[in-house]
Design a protein around this motif. Structure first.
Motif, mmCIF file in Angstrom:
data_model
loop_
_atom_site.group_PDB
_atom_site.id
_atom_site.type_symbol
_atom_site.label_atom_id
_atom_site.label_comp_id
_atom_site.label_asym_id
_atom_site.label_seq_id
_atom_site.Cartn_x
_atom_site.Cartn_y
_atom_site.Cartn_z
ATOM 1 N N SER A 156 -63.322 -25.730 -12.265
ATOM 2 C CA SER A 156 -61.977 -26.235 -11.989
ATOM 3 C C SER A 156 -62.037 -27.677 -11.510
ATOM 4 C CB SER A 156 -61.268 -25.366 -10.937
ATOM 5 O OG SER A 156 -61.992 -25.370 -9.719
ATOM 6 N N ALA A 157 -60.892 -28.311 -11.571
ATOM 7 C CA ALA A 157 -60.734 -29.682 -11.092
ATOM 8 C C ALA A 157 -59.285 -29.885 -10.690
ATOM 9 C CB ALA A 157 -61.144 -30.704 -12.160
ATOM 10 N N VAL A 158 -59.057 -30.807 -9.758
ATOM 11 C CA VAL A 158 -57.714 -31.128 -9.287
ATOM 12 C C VAL A 158 -57.526 -32.640 -9.392
ATOM 13 C CG1 VAL A 158 -56.082 -31.062 -7.369
ATOM 14 C CG2 VAL A 158 -57.683 -29.165 -7.714
ATOM 15 N N LEU A 159 -56.467 -33.051 -10.087
ATOM 16 C CA LEU A 159 -56.145 -34.467 -10.243
ATOM 17 C C LEU A 159 -54.854 -34.774 -9.504
ATOM 18 C CD1 LEU A 159 -56.819 -34.854 -14.088
ATOM 19 C CD2 LEU A 159 -58.445 -35.063 -12.189
ATOM 20 N N MET A 160 -54.731 -36.005 -9.033
ATOM 21 C CA MET A 160 -53.524 -36.422 -8.331
ATOM 22 C C MET A 160 -53.020 -37.724 -8.926
ATOM 23 S SD MET A 160 -52.932 -37.153 -4.242
ATOM 24 C CE MET A 160 -54.132 -38.486 -4.226
ATOM 25 N N LEU A 161 -51.729 -37.799 -9.148
ATOM 26 C CA LEU A 161 -51.096 -39.002 -9.672
ATOM 27 C C LEU A 161 -50.609 -39.858 -8.505
ATOM 28 C CD1 LEU A 161 -48.945 -37.427 -12.530
ATOM 29 C CD2 LEU A 161 -51.304 -38.232 -12.618
ATOM 30 N N THR A 162 -50.871 -41.135 -8.575
ATOM 31 C CA THR A 162 -50.435 -42.062 -7.529
ATOM 32 C C THR A 162 -49.875 -43.326 -8.176
ATOM 33 O OG1 THR A 162 -52.676 -42.994 -7.372
ATOM 34 C CG2 THR A 162 -52.091 -41.238 -5.815
ATOM 35 N N VAL A 163 -49.045 -44.017 -7.427
ATOM 36 C CA VAL A 163 -48.497 -45.306 -7.874
ATOM 37 C C VAL A 163 -49.367 -46.418 -7.319
ATOM 38 C CG1 VAL A 163 -46.163 -44.399 -8.017
ATOM 39 C CG2 VAL A 163 -46.967 -45.411 -5.883
ATOM 40 N N PRO A 164 -49.306 -47.626 -7.871
ATOM 41 C CA PRO A 164 -50.099 -48.744 -7.354
ATOM 42 C C PRO A 164 -49.650 -49.148 -5.945
ATOM 43 C CG PRO A 164 -49.047 -49.317 -9.440
ATOM 44 C CD PRO A 164 -48.573 -47.978 -9.082
ATOM 45 N N THR A 165 -50.489 -49.906 -5.291
ATOM 46 C CA THR A 165 -50.172 -50.338 -3.925
ATOM 47 C C THR A 165 -48.956 -51.264 -3.884
ATOM 48 O OG1 THR A 165 -51.752 -52.152 -4.156
ATOM 49 C CG2 THR A 165 -52.548 -50.105 -3.167
ATOM 50 N N THR A 166 -48.641 -51.889 -5.008
ATOM 51 C CA THR A 166 -47.471 -52.775 -5.055
ATOM 52 C C THR A 166 -46.192 -52.047 -5.415
ATOM 53 O OG1 THR A 166 -48.031 -53.330 -7.343
ATOM 54 C CG2 THR A 166 -48.835 -54.797 -5.616
ATOM 55 N N LEU A 215 -48.455 -42.489 0.585
ATOM 56 C CA LEU A 215 -47.172 -42.386 1.263
ATOM 57 C C LEU A 215 -46.004 -42.710 0.343
ATOM 58 C CD1 LEU A 215 -48.096 -44.124 4.661
ATOM 59 C CD2 LEU A 215 -47.973 -41.672 4.166
ATOM 60 N N ASN A 216 -46.299 -42.754 -0.929
ATOM 61 C CA ASN A 216 -45.257 -43.151 -1.882
ATOM 62 C C ASN A 216 -45.222 -42.159 -3.048
ATOM 63 O OD1 ASN A 216 -43.247 -44.643 -3.107
ATOM 64 N ND2 ASN A 216 -44.645 -46.123 -4.015
ATOM 65 N N PHE A 217 -44.658 -40.996 -2.783
ATOM 66 C CA PHE A 217 -44.494 -39.982 -3.821
ATOM 67 C C PHE A 217 -43.006 -39.809 -4.114
ATOM 68 C CE2 PHE A 217 -48.514 -38.776 -1.783
ATOM 69 C CZ PHE A 217 -49.339 -38.721 -2.882
ATOM 70 N N ASP A 218 -42.683 -39.824 -5.368
ATOM 71 C CA ASP A 218 -41.283 -39.638 -5.747
ATOM 72 C C ASP A 218 -41.191 -38.707 -6.941
ATOM 73 O OD1 ASP A 218 -42.166 -41.142 -7.867
ATOM 74 O OD2 ASP A 218 -41.168 -42.990 -7.221
ATOM 75 N N GLY A 219 -39.975 -38.503 -7.424
ATOM 76 C CA GLY A 219 -39.767 -37.601 -8.546
ATOM 77 C C GLY A 219 -40.405 -38.051 -9.841
ATOM 78 N N GLY A 220 -40.669 -39.355 -9.964
ATOM 79 C CA GLY A 220 -41.309 -39.839 -11.179
ATOM 80 C C GLY A 220 -42.711 -39.287 -11.361
ATOM 81 N N LEU A 221 -43.440 -39.137 -10.258
ATOM 82 C CA LEU A 221 -44.780 -38.562 -10.358
ATOM 83 C C LEU A 221 -44.713 -37.097 -10.753
ATOM 84 C CD1 LEU A 221 -46.513 -40.159 -7.230
ATOM 85 C CD2 LEU A 221 -46.662 -40.875 -9.625
ATOM 86 N N ASN A 240 -45.994 -21.631 -14.302
ATOM 87 C CA ASN A 240 -44.863 -21.814 -15.205
ATOM 88 C C ASN A 240 -44.402 -23.266 -15.139
ATOM 89 O OD1 ASN A 240 -42.680 -21.594 -16.866
ATOM 90 N ND2 ASN A 240 -41.489 -20.239 -15.535
ATOM 91 N N PRO A 241 -44.736 -24.088 -16.128
ATOM 92 C CA PRO A 241 -44.327 -25.495 -16.078
ATOM 93 C C PRO A 241 -42.834 -25.706 -16.228
ATOM 94 C CG PRO A 241 -45.334 -25.001 -18.198
ATOM 95 C CD PRO A 241 -45.515 -23.776 -17.347
ATOM 96 N N GLU A 242 -42.105 -24.661 -16.683
ATOM 97 C CA GLU A 242 -40.662 -24.804 -16.854
ATOM 98 C C GLU A 242 -39.945 -25.000 -15.517
ATOM 99 O OE1 GLU A 242 -39.177 -24.982 -19.668
ATOM 100 O OE2 GLU A 242 -40.818 -24.443 -21.032
ATOM 101 N N LEU A 243 -40.580 -24.583 -14.427
ATOM 102 C CA LEU A 243 -39.916 -24.672 -13.126
ATOM 103 C C LEU A 243 -39.905 -26.085 -12.565
ATOM 104 C CD1 LEU A 243 -41.268 -21.422 -11.438
ATOM 105 C CD2 LEU A 243 -39.101 -21.773 -12.611
ATOM 106 N N LEU A 244 -40.724 -26.972 -13.121
ATOM 107 C CA LEU A 244 -40.791 -28.356 -12.661
ATOM 108 C C LEU A 244 -41.029 -28.414 -11.146
ATOM 109 C CD1 LEU A 244 -37.906 -29.977 -14.745
ATOM 110 C CD2 LEU A 244 -40.359 -29.985 -15.222
ATOM 111 N N VAL A 245 -42.119 -27.812 -10.737
ATOM 112 C CA VAL A 245 -42.464 -27.787 -9.329
ATOM 113 C C VAL A 245 -42.718 -29.206 -8.845
ATOM 114 C CG1 VAL A 245 -44.109 -26.893 -7.646
ATOM 115 C CG2 VAL A 245 -43.450 -25.500 -9.604
ATOM 116 N N ASN A 246 -42.216 -29.531 -7.656
ATOM 117 C CA ASN A 246 -42.358 -30.880 -7.110
ATOM 118 C C ASN A 246 -43.758 -31.086 -6.560
ATOM 119 O OD1 ASN A 246 -39.682 -31.505 -7.697
ATOM 120 N ND2 ASN A 246 -38.957 -30.682 -5.749
ATOM 121 N N THR A 247 -44.640 -31.510 -7.414
ATOM 122 C CA THR A 247 -46.010 -31.798 -6.996
ATOM 123 C C THR A 247 -46.617 -32.802 -7.961
ATOM 124 O OG1 THR A 247 -48.242 -30.877 -6.745
ATOM 125 C CG2 THR A 247 -46.764 -29.754 -8.247
ATOM 126 N N PRO A 248 -47.336 -33.795 -7.470
ATOM 127 C CA PRO A 248 -47.968 -34.777 -8.357
ATOM 128 C C PRO A 248 -49.388 -34.379 -8.750
ATOM 129 C CG PRO A 248 -48.152 -35.529 -6.109
ATOM 130 C CD PRO A 248 -47.446 -34.194 -6.049
#
Length: 245
Positions: A42-52, A71-77, A115-123
């Motif tokens: 297994s592996a776990v990946l995390m999406l992050t935005v740039p520092t800017t 400290l910058n997680f939003d719905g886009g991730l 279930n990806p249809e639920l669109l769970v809030n997690t990056p």
């Protein structure tokens, strides 16, 4: 029939139930060793935005605020994670990664919920690889991780996103060494054991029923017995009355 009566029947017909019990153990063991073991990595990946941040200034001389990506997680991730899950879970992507429908190697991708249809809030992206070979299980996870990074860059480039705002992927947990999973063998073995026990119980009660039927046949029936003959009684001679003189 209550519980103890049923136990008495099984003990009385031990010559049927005991061999059935031994056959059940042997059958469950053969099922267990007949199914190849499965290994999981297994592996776990995390999406992050740039520092800017997720925007780019059109005035180069304007100072930019630096942001901590953690400290910058939003719905886009969350939306991007769901998009990657859908892309990586397609049959075409699996085929390009070398996974055959009839093969022993496969993988699962989700964003924290099956279930990806639920669109769970997690990056996050959760990747699990399974195979009958431990090396293949870990290798398919590595391939999926690499494909996820390529797909993320490709999607952002197609949308003409500014390179300075590209979402990045970091490996929270790198592909782990494959470990054996006995779930795939324990369930069929347990099912075979249950079916064998049921068959043994049925055989024991069937033997009891057949034995009771034979006893009833051997016992003479009351209505079939010949009627008992009554002893003959002496016949008294009938004397005629005397005629009056």
């Amino acid at each position: 029939m209550d519980f103890w009566a049923a136990v008495a029947v099984l003990l009385r017909r031990w010559y049927v139930t005991f061999p059935a019990f031994l056959l059940t153990i042997a059958g469950a063991y053969l099922v267990y060793i007949g199914i190849p073991p499965q290994y999981e990595s297994s592996a776990v990946l995390m999406l992050t935005v740039p520092t800017t941040g997720s925007t780019q200034s059109t005035r180069p001389g304007k100072p930019e605020m630096l942001i901590n990506p953690l400290l910058n997680f939003d719905g886009g991730l969350n939306m991007t994670a769901s998009l990657l899950v859908r892309v990586l879970a397609t049959a075409r992507t699996a085929e390009e990664l070398g996974v055959r429908p009839d093969g022993d190697t496969g993988y699962l991708v989700n964003n924290g919920h099956p279930n990806p249809e639920l669109l769970v809030n997690t990056p996050f992206l959760m990747i699990e690889g399974v195979s009958t070979d431990p090396a293949s299980a870990q290798e398919i996870v590595r391939k999926v991780v690499g494909r996820a990074k390529v797909e993320l860059v490709t999607r952002q480039r197609l949308l003409n996103a500014p390179p300075a705002t590209y979402i990045t992927i970091s490996e929270v947990i790198s592909p782990t060494p494959a470990v054996i999973q006995n779930r795939g063998r324990l369930r069929p073995a347990a099912t075979a054991s249950l079916l064998g026990l049921c068959a043994g119980l049925m055989a024991g009660f069937a033997a009891e029923s057949v034995s009771a039927g034979l006893r009833r046949r051997r016992a003479p029936r009351t209505e079939d017995r010949p009627p008992e003959r009554q002893p003959d009684l002496p016949v008294c001679e009938r004397t005629s009355p005397r005629r009056r003189e």
